[in-house]
Design an enzyme around this catalytic site. Structure first.
Site, PDB file in Angstrom:
ATOM      1  CG  HIS A  45      -1.988  -1.074   1.136  1.00 34.02           C
ATOM      2  ND1 HIS A  45      -2.943  -1.143   0.151  1.00 34.02           N
ATOM      3  CD2 HIS A  45      -2.190  -2.168   1.903  1.00 34.02           C
ATOM      4  CE1 HIS A  45      -3.702  -2.210   0.324  1.00 34.02           C
ATOM      5  NE2 HIS A  45      -3.266  -2.861   1.384  1.00 34.02           N
ATOM      6  CG  ASP A  84      18.045 -10.915  -7.369  1.00 35.20           C
ATOM      7  OD1 ASP A  84      18.284 -11.876  -6.614  1.00 35.20           O
ATOM      8  OD2 ASP A  84      17.866 -11.042  -8.598  1.00 35.20           O
ATOM      9  CD  GLU A 154      -3.879  -9.381   3.735  1.00 37.61           C
ATOM     10  OE1 GLU A 154      -4.142  -8.343   4.354  1.00 37.61           O
ATOM     11  OE2 GLU A 154      -2.980  -9.434   2.876  1.00 37.61           O
ATOM     12  CG  ASP A 180      -6.972  -6.446   2.934  1.00 39.29           C
ATOM     13  OD1 ASP A 180      -7.818  -5.883   2.216  1.00 39.29           O
ATOM     14  OD2 ASP A 180      -5.774  -6.137   2.929  1.00 39.29           O
TER      15      ASP A 180
HETATM   16  C1  3PY Z   1      -4.540  -5.863   6.937  1.00 35.92           C
HETATM   17  O1  3PY Z   1      -4.963  -5.644   8.098  1.00 35.92           O
HETATM   18  O2  3PY Z   1      -5.269  -6.105   5.964  1.00 35.92           O
HETATM   19  C2  3PY Z   1      -3.113  -5.820   6.686  1.00 35.92           C
HETATM   20  O3  3PY Z   1      -2.691  -6.071   5.602  1.00 35.92           O
HETATM   21  C3  3PY Z   1      -2.215  -5.460   7.798  1.00 35.92           C
HETATM   22  O4  3PY Z   1      -2.464  -4.251   8.252  1.00 35.92           O
HETATM   23 MG    MG Z   2      -4.093  -6.290   4.123  1.00 38.91          MG
END
Ligand code: 3PY
Ligand code: MG
Length: 265
Positions: A45, A84, A154, A180
């Site tokens: 993000h 890398d 998530e 998420d």
């Molecule tokens: C989420 O909570 O979705 C993350 O990826 C971590 O903050």
């Molecule tokens: Mg997330």
């Protein structure tokens, strides 16, 4: 440098981490020197491309902090480039099945190991910072010891598959993303819903039962305390951008408020 796997194995207490989501190497250095155990550089993000990662790795390297890099996706090309560049500890988002986890591990490993240890990471270490351009003797043969893989649970499917995901050989740790997860459970923006909290707790229990370290993103103190009490081995508690957003708001709020009140007389 030692890996996240080794940091977890040697930890006497839950490890505490901070996010670098700004892409600023200065912010990374400030946080790397904060006493935090972990620094997570967010390439998912955060506006951080592969080349922008390098000054952040340089900045953090001067401090006793374990740096992880979250790649934007479970993508072998990006994983190869980030490794890398010299990142050692990968965080791979949106891993919802054991197959997803195996794909992440394969992408992080060179070919040539026996059975499950077969990897698909292309071998360009002589050209890359990972081996310090060939100065780390036997880098290709010993690469697994320089790299750790943490996968992110998530989604609701991932919680259902948490035990299988955690059991995948080569997965060093599992990190739960409540935000998420809340979205995937039908509560976008509401990670505090009890059903989401229960799912986080169930995932913690499943990963621990599989014998792997588990961590959670917990920007609220009460969540950090709850997850640690339940056995989390690591928590991430704040990000540079959120600290700056809330801190800057607080810095101006009192005087702005006083002025608004004075103007209203
Ligand atoms: C989420 O909570 O979705 C993350 O990826 C971590 O903050
Ligand atoms: Mg997330």
């Amino acid at each position: 440098m030692s890996t996240f796997r080794e940091a977890l194995a040697g930890a006497q207490a839950p490890l505490v981490g901070l996010w670098n989501a700004s892409g600023s190497a200065v912010a990374a250095e400030i946080m790397a020197g904060s006493g935090a155990d972990l620094l997570l550089v967010d390439g998912e993000h955060g506006p951080i491309t592969v080349s922008e990662l390098l000054p952040i790795l340089h900045a953090a390297a001067a401090y006793p902090v374990t740096t992880l890099v979250r790649v934007p996706w479970n993508d072998p090309v990006i994983i190869k480039q980030v490794l890398d560049l010299g990142a050692q500890n990968l965080l791979v988002p949106m891993v919802s099945t054991a197959d997803d986890a195996r794909a992440a591990v394969r992408a992080a490993r060179y070919p040539g190991g026996p059975g499950e240890r077969e990897g698909t990471r292309g071998i360009g270490s002589a050209l890359a910072r990972s081996s310090r351009w060939g100065r780390i003797a036997g880098y290709v043969q010993g690469a697994d010891s320089h790299v750790s893989v943490t996968v992110q649970i998530e989604t609701a499917d991932a919680v259902a598959n948490a035990a299988e995901i955690a059991a995948v050989e080569g997965v060093d740790a599992v990190f739960i993303g409540p935000t998420d997860l809340a979205g995937s459970m039908g509560f976008p923006g509401r990670p505090s819903e009890q059903a989401v909290v229960d799912a986080v707790d169930a995932a913690i229990d499943a990963v621990r039962a599989a014998g792997k370290p588990v961590g959670v993103n917990t920007f609220a103190e009460a969540d950090a305390d709850r997850c640690i009490a339940r056995g989390a081995a690591f928590v991430f508690v704040a990000a540079d951008v959120t600290l700056m957003a809330r801190g800057s708001e607080a810095a101006v709020a009192r005087l702005k408020q006083a002025r608004t009140e004075a103007d209203s007389y």
